[in-house]
Design an enzyme around this catalytic site. Sequence first.
Site, PDB file in Angstrom:
ATOM      1  N   SER A   1      80.834  52.302 113.213  1.00 51.01           N
ATOM      2  CA  SER A   1      80.312  51.092 112.585  1.00 51.01           C
ATOM      3  C   SER A   1      81.445  50.126 112.303  1.00 51.01           C
ATOM      4  O   SER A   1      82.540  50.254 112.877  1.00 51.01           O
ATOM      5  CB  SER A   1      79.549  51.460 111.311  1.00 51.01           C
ATOM      6  OG  SER A   1      78.808  50.356 110.835  1.00 51.01           O
ATOM      7  N   ASN A   2      81.229  49.141 111.449  1.00 49.37           N
ATOM      8  CA  ASN A   2      82.260  48.160 111.097  1.00 49.37           C
ATOM      9  C   ASN A   2      82.037  47.713 109.652  1.00 49.37           C
ATOM     10  O   ASN A   2      81.087  48.136 109.002  1.00 49.37           O
ATOM     11  CB  ASN A   2      82.213  46.974 112.079  1.00 49.37           C
ATOM     12  CG  ASN A   2      80.868  46.283 112.050  1.00 49.37           C
ATOM     13  OD1 ASN A   2      80.498  45.661 111.062  1.00 49.37           O
ATOM     14  ND2 ASN A   2      80.098  46.420 113.129  1.00 49.37           N
TER      15      ASN A   2
END
Length: 222
Positions: A29-30
């Site tokens: 993810s980020n």
Amino acid sequence: PVHQDLAGKRVVITAGPTREALDPVRYLSNHSSGKMGYALAAACVERGASVSLVSGPVTLPIPPGVNRIDVTSATEMLAAVESQLPCDLFIGCAAVADYRAAAVSEHKLKKTDADSGLTLELVRNPDIVATIAARPDRPFTVGFAAETQSLETHAGSKLERKRLDLIVANDVSREGVGFGSDDNAVTLLWKTHDQIRHLELPLQSKAALAGAIVDHIADRLT
Ligand code: C5P
């Protein structure tokens, strides 16, 4: 009272990160907070639009009057956006993961005894904003570009490559702007008669900035 310049318009907005599973307990993810997309959703509702906010996992409250649709992965995000069409305006504000695991492991991945590393095989995710912009019934389509260098060149080529009507470019190397921050400064880029035009919006709260971005969009929608 805010001018109801989006009354009767259907708006779909993506926001937040996507999460791409590797196995039952892990993901890629980020750091996207979702704040900019949520502020845009609130700004559109305030002007009388009917708003669907397709959101990756974030910790923000649902803005009043917004129809939030929760998703996890990029594939789910695209399907959720398509389920909300047709619309008049699509704003792709999510930080969509470019890649996902080629195969999601059914069981938790185990480390091996050896010192050797682990290679993950990734495949490209669909480009949601470009997919929507390529439809025959395309809405007015807005994308974002977070860049650390040559902001206008990179954002300008994204505008053309993804066939967007407007791109909101963000210099994320600047102090106090972008990811997670409550403030932001952006440059809007669009094309008229084959010429790229731009408008700089100075550092301000994401709520104020969302209002300024939606001002520009509403002028061009009507
Ligand atoms: O190419 P890049 O990821 O920098 O483009 C950013 C813009 O494209 C944003 O509007 C983002 O929401 C959108 N995007 C998307 N689907 C992807 C990747 C980016 O909609 N898979």
